[in-house]
Design a protein around this motif. Structure first.
Motif, PDB file in Angstrom:
ATOM      1  N   ASN A   1       0.855  -1.188   0.000  1.00 44.75           N
ATOM      2  CA  ASN A   1       0.000   0.000   0.000  1.00 44.75           C
ATOM      3  C   ASN A   1       0.892   1.239   0.000  1.00 44.75           C
ATOM      4  O   ASN A   1       1.746   1.390   0.862  1.00 44.75           O
ATOM      5  N   PRO A   2       0.716   2.152  -0.979  1.00 42.91           N
ATOM      6  CA  PRO A   2       1.604   3.316  -1.058  1.00 42.91           C
ATOM      7  C   PRO A   2       1.747   4.083   0.246  1.00 42.91           C
ATOM      8  O   PRO A   2       2.860   4.453   0.625  1.00 42.91           O
ATOM      9  N   LEU A   3       0.621   4.302   0.949  1.00 42.18           N
ATOM     10  CA  LEU A   3       0.692   5.070   2.180  1.00 42.18           C
ATOM     11  C   LEU A   3       1.307   4.269   3.327  1.00 42.18           C
ATOM     12  O   LEU A   3       1.496   4.789   4.409  1.00 42.18           O
ATOM     13  N   GLU A   4       1.593   3.004   3.088  1.00 39.26           N
ATOM     14  CA  GLU A   4       2.228   2.182   4.112  1.00 39.26           C
ATOM     15  C   GLU A   4       3.650   1.793   3.720  1.00 39.26           C
ATOM     16  O   GLU A   4       4.273   0.948   4.355  1.00 39.26           O
ATOM     17  N   SER A   5       4.172   2.373   2.651  1.00 42.80           N
ATOM     18  CA  SER A   5       5.504   1.998   2.175  1.00 42.80           C
ATOM     19  C   SER A   5       6.576   2.754   2.943  1.00 42.80           C
ATOM     20  O   SER A   5       6.687   3.968   2.835  1.00 42.80           O
ATOM     21  N   THR A   6       7.348   2.043   3.716  1.00 43.98           N
ATOM     22  CA  THR A   6       8.532   2.570   4.395  1.00 43.98           C
ATOM     23  C   THR A   6       9.626   1.521   4.230  1.00 43.98           C
ATOM     24  O   THR A   6       9.356   0.408   3.769  1.00 43.98           O
ATOM     25  N   PRO A   7      10.860   1.835   4.589  1.00 40.49           N
ATOM     26  CA  PRO A   7      11.906   0.807   4.478  1.00 40.49           C
ATOM     27  C   PRO A   7      11.633  -0.418   5.340  1.00 40.49           C
ATOM     28  O   PRO A   7      12.156  -1.490   5.071  1.00 40.49           O
ATOM     29  N   GLY A   8      10.845  -0.273   6.387  1.00 40.80           N
ATOM     30  CA  GLY A   8      10.588  -1.390   7.285  1.00 40.80           C
ATOM     31  C   GLY A   8      11.478  -1.331   8.514  1.00 40.80           C
ATOM     32  O   GLY A   8      12.603  -0.819   8.479  1.00 40.80           O
ATOM     33  N   GLY A   9      10.975  -1.823   9.622  1.00 45.66           N
ATOM     34  CA  GLY A   9      11.692  -1.745  10.887  1.00 45.66           C
ATOM     35  C   GLY A   9      13.036  -2.450  10.868  1.00 45.66           C
ATOM     36  O   GLY A   9      14.021  -1.967  11.446  1.00 45.66           O
ATOM     37  N   ILE A  10      13.109  -3.606  10.215  1.00 42.17           N
ATOM     38  CA  ILE A  10      14.365  -4.362  10.188  1.00 42.17           C
ATOM     39  C   ILE A  10      15.436  -3.592   9.428  1.00 42.17           C
ATOM     40  O   ILE A  10      16.592  -3.501   9.859  1.00 42.17           O
ATOM     41  N   ALA A  11      15.056  -3.025   8.265  1.00 40.28           N
ATOM     42  CA  ALA A  11      16.024  -2.258   7.476  1.00 40.28           C
ATOM     43  C   ALA A  11      16.505  -1.028   8.239  1.00 40.28           C
ATOM     44  O   ALA A  11      17.694  -0.689   8.212  1.00 40.28           O
ATOM     45  N   LEU A  12      15.592  -0.361   8.936  1.00 37.34           N
ATOM     46  CA  LEU A  12      15.982   0.812   9.719  1.00 37.34           C
ATOM     47  C   LEU A  12      16.930   0.422  10.850  1.00 37.34           C
ATOM     48  O   LEU A  12      17.917   1.126  11.126  1.00 37.34           O
ATOM     49  N   ALA A  13      16.653  -0.707  11.511  1.00 36.22           N
ATOM     50  CA  ALA A  13      17.517  -1.164  12.602  1.00 36.22           C
ATOM     51  C   ALA A  13      18.905  -1.525  12.080  1.00 36.22           C
ATOM     52  O   ALA A  13      19.928  -1.182  12.695  1.00 36.22           O
ATOM     53  N   LEU A  14      18.967  -2.193  10.942  1.00 36.11           N
ATOM     54  CA  LEU A  14      20.266  -2.558  10.367  1.00 36.11           C
ATOM     55  C   LEU A  14      21.039  -1.322   9.928  1.00 36.11           C
ATOM     56  O   LEU A  14      22.261  -1.260  10.064  1.00 36.11           O
ATOM     57  N   GLY A  15      20.304  -0.333   9.365  1.00 36.90           N
ATOM     58  CA  GLY A  15      20.976   0.898   8.975  1.00 36.90           C
ATOM     59  C   GLY A  15      21.560   1.631  10.166  1.00 36.90           C
ATOM     60  O   GLY A  15      22.683   2.149  10.105  1.00 36.90           O
ATOM     61  N   LEU A  16      20.813   1.663  11.265  1.00 38.33           N
ATOM     62  CA  LEU A  16      21.309   2.312  12.480  1.00 38.33           C
ATOM     63  C   LEU A  16      22.519   1.570  13.032  1.00 38.33           C
ATOM     64  O   LEU A  16      23.508   2.185  13.456  1.00 38.33           O
ATOM     65  N   PHE A  17      22.449   0.252  13.019  1.00 34.79           N
ATOM     66  CA  PHE A  17      23.598  -0.551  13.451  1.00 34.79           C
ATOM     67  C   PHE A  17      24.825  -0.236  12.595  1.00 34.79           C
ATOM     68  O   PHE A  17      25.936  -0.053  13.105  1.00 34.79           O
ATOM     69  N   GLY A  18      24.628  -0.168  11.275  1.00 34.94           N
ATOM     70  CA  GLY A  18      25.740   0.117  10.377  1.00 34.94           C
ATOM     71  C   GLY A  18      26.342   1.480  10.622  1.00 34.94           C
ATOM     72  O   GLY A  18      27.568   1.653  10.576  1.00 34.94           O
ATOM     73  N   LEU A  19      25.489   2.475  10.894  1.00 38.47           N
ATOM     74  CA  LEU A  19      25.983   3.827  11.144  1.00 38.47           C
ATOM     75  C   LEU A  19      26.823   3.867  12.420  1.00 38.47           C
ATOM     76  O   LEU A  19      27.890   4.489  12.452  1.00 38.47           O
ATOM     77  N   VAL A  20      26.354   3.193  13.467  1.00 39.87           N
ATOM     78  CA  VAL A  20      27.100   3.182  14.726  1.00 39.87           C
ATOM     79  C   VAL A  20      28.434   2.448  14.548  1.00 39.87           C
ATOM     80  O   VAL A  20      29.483   2.897  15.030  1.00 39.87           O
ATOM     81  N   ALA A  21      28.400   1.324  13.839  1.00 33.82           N
ATOM     82  CA  ALA A  21      29.607   0.517  13.679  1.00 33.82           C
ATOM     83  C   ALA A  21      30.613   1.162  12.733  1.00 33.82           C
ATOM     84  O   ALA A  21      31.821   1.105  12.957  1.00 33.82           O
ATOM     85  N   ALA A  22      30.115   1.795  11.662  1.00 32.26           N
ATOM     86  CA  ALA A  22      31.015   2.342  10.644  1.00 32.26           C
ATOM     87  C   ALA A  22      31.510   3.740  10.976  1.00 32.26           C
ATOM     88  O   ALA A  22      32.528   4.182  10.453  1.00 32.26           O
ATOM     89  N   GLY A  23      30.760   4.465  11.810  1.00 35.04           N
ATOM     90  CA  GLY A  23      31.185   5.806  12.177  1.00 35.04           C
ATOM     91  C   GLY A  23      31.150   6.762  10.991  1.00 35.04           C
ATOM     92  O   GLY A  23      30.187   6.799  10.227  1.00 35.04           O
ATOM     93  N   ARG A  24      32.218   7.510  10.788  1.00 33.67           N
ATOM     94  CA  ARG A  24      32.250   8.536   9.743  1.00 33.67           C
ATOM     95  C   ARG A  24      32.110   7.947   8.341  1.00 33.67           C
ATOM     96  O   ARG A  24      31.607   8.615   7.439  1.00 33.67           O
ATOM     97  N   ARG A  25      32.547   6.722   8.160  1.00 34.89           N
ATOM     98  CA  ARG A  25      32.431   6.102   6.838  1.00 34.89           C
ATOM     99  C   ARG A  25      30.986   5.960   6.388  1.00 34.89           C
ATOM    100  O   ARG A  25      30.713   5.884   5.197  1.00 34.89           O
ATOM    101  N   GLY A  26      30.086   5.916   7.365  1.00 32.33           N
ATOM    102  CA  GLY A  26      28.686   5.722   7.007  1.00 32.33           C
ATOM    103  C   GLY A  26      27.871   6.993   6.918  1.00 32.33           C
ATOM    104  O   GLY A  26      26.676   6.947   6.607  1.00 32.33           O
ATOM    105  N   LEU A  27      28.496   8.149   7.189  1.00 36.30           N
ATOM    106  CA  LEU A  27      27.730   9.394   7.221  1.00 36.30           C
ATOM    107  C   LEU A  27      27.110   9.735   5.869  1.00 36.30           C
ATOM    108  O   LEU A  27      25.991  10.247   5.795  1.00 36.30           O
ATOM    109  N   GLY A  28      27.829   9.474   4.793  1.00 37.09           N
ATOM    110  CA  GLY A  28      27.289   9.776   3.468  1.00 37.09           C
ATOM    111  C   GLY A  28      26.048   8.964   3.157  1.00 37.09           C
ATOM    112  O   GLY A  28      25.037   9.505   2.692  1.00 37.09           O
TER     113      GLY A  28
END
Length: 403
Positions: A170-197
């Motif tokens: 459903n278009p109004l329900e389209s988001t990356p999803g909780g799992i993808a957001l959690a993995l992205g946050l994990f990657g940002l914390v682990a990668a530090g400045r390399r992940g800022l872009g």
């Protein structure tokens, strides 16, 4: 994302398969700028346009954002990298020049939008058209222009769904999803400045998925505090000529997913091998256990039959001419339309049936042709009127004359 859109009938979205490859080729070009790697970027970017102009625009936006990020990093190879990247984009654009007339035909110019465009009355009117409730003879240029404009709001991600983080069709329900957001946050914390872009790109394109105004949920009208504060998408849509073609903001989520995936990969890269293995098992299990598709899970869905009825094979052997599928209708877009078009791949006859709300001009032509023929009008209104149905022999003869 691909599965969700495909089950909605958007077969041309195989083009989104090329986006992760496009990102990888850009990364490799930055690692070692060369003519060969630039040519690979150009070939991949040009190939996306063969399937879908929509995702060609997304790939172009991603390329601009990626180039801006690389420019800020500096380095001795910065000028050479950006030069080859620009050459690749120009080469891909040159290869797509012959298709520009088709793009213009499939993506007509759209009128500017304002907060008043998305009023409760206009929202209700658009729903009457989308559901097929409004009769064909009641459609006008103004009502269709209103419907075109409403698609921007209807296809924007609401705040409620952004917080809930589902992953549906459903278009109004389209988001990356909780799992993808959690993995992205994990990657940002682990990668530090390399992940800022990558995090910045996920944030920027995530804001664009919200559309021109922030919607609390999927119901009108737009709150007053929101209508007074347009989001960046509003200005891009009204000021950039090509951006108005991107009238379904939620689809930009595919770039958000791409950026979050890159962040997750950076995070995994910082782990030791045994930790990567166990984390991969946990992530896979979490993903497989979540009902993050609209409706039932894919494994429980009944696949559509690919069998074509014999009548359509016989139709292919008849003389040249158009075909009319019954019931004749212009909306709602349903699985019936998809079946008509699938069967058409066998009989290869042009169809009168129309489901083109994307191209309002085609719907107007359909309206004018059908309304002038009492036989076609009776077929169109089978669900709205009672028998007896009346038509003239002249109308049948006119259809024969038109092929």
């Amino acid at each position: 994302y691909f599965y969700g859109e495909m089950r909605a009938g958007c077969i041309e979205l195989v083009s989104c398969w090329f986006l992760p490859l496009h990102a990888l080729l850009l990364i490799r070009l930055c690692e070692l700028p060369s003519a060969r790697r630039a040519l690979l970027v150009a070939l991949n970017l040009g190939s996306i346009a063969l399937f879908n102009w929509y995702y060609t625009a997304f790939a172009g936006l991603f390329t601009l954002a990626f180039a801006a990020w690389r420019f800020t990093l500096g380095g001795s190879n910065r000028g050479r990298t950006l030069g080859w990247m620009g050459a690749a984009v120009l080469l891909a654009a040159a290869s797509n020049v012959p298709m520009l007339p088709l793009v213009r035909a499939q993506a007509p110019a759209r009128a500017p939008i304002t907060a008043e465009t998305f009023s409760e009355a206009n929202w209700a009117l658009a729903n009457r058209i989308s559901s097929g409730e409004m009769g064909l003879d009641a459609l006008s240029g103004d009502t269709l222009a209103n419907h075109d404009a409403m698609q921007v709001a209807i296809n924007s991600t609401s705040l409620a769904n952004l917080v809930a983080a589902p992953f549906g069709t459903n278009p109004l329900e389209s988001t990356p999803g909780g799992i993808a957001l959690a993995l992205g946050l994990f990657g940002l914390v682990a990668a530090g400045r390399r992940g800022l872009g990558w995090a910045s790109m996920a944030g920027v394109f995530g804001i664009l998925t919200l559309g021109p105004f922030l919607l609390v949920d999927a119901t009108p009208p737009i709150p007053g505090w929101s209508s007074d504060r347009p989001l960046p998408y509003f200005y891009l849509y009204n000021e950039l000529p090509f951006f108005s073609m991107v009238y379904r903001p939620y689809r930009l989520v595919v770039i958000v997913l791409l950026s979050l995936s890159a962040l997750a990969a950076l995070g995994f890269g910082r782990l030791r091998w045994r930790h990567r293995r166990w984390l991969a098992v946990v992530v896979f299990g979490a993903g497989a256990s979540q009902p993050h598709w609209a409706g039932d899970r894919p494994a429980r869905d009944t696949p559509a039959s690919a069998e074509v009825p014999e009548a359509y094979h016989q139709l292919a052997d008849l003389p040249e001419g158009g075909a009319i599928e019954l019931p004749l209708h212009y909306l709602p877009v349903s699985t019936a339309n998809a079946r008509y078009q699938y069967y058409q791949s066998v009989h290869k006859k042009p169809l009168l049936n129309c489901n083109e709300l994307i191209l309002s001009a085609d719907l107007v032509r359909f309206r004018d042709y059908v309304s002038a023929n009492s036989f076609l009008v009776s077929l169109l209104d089978l669900g709205r009127s009672e028998p007896p149905y009346q038509f003239s022999g002249q109308d049948l003869q006119r259809l024969l004359d038109d092929g």
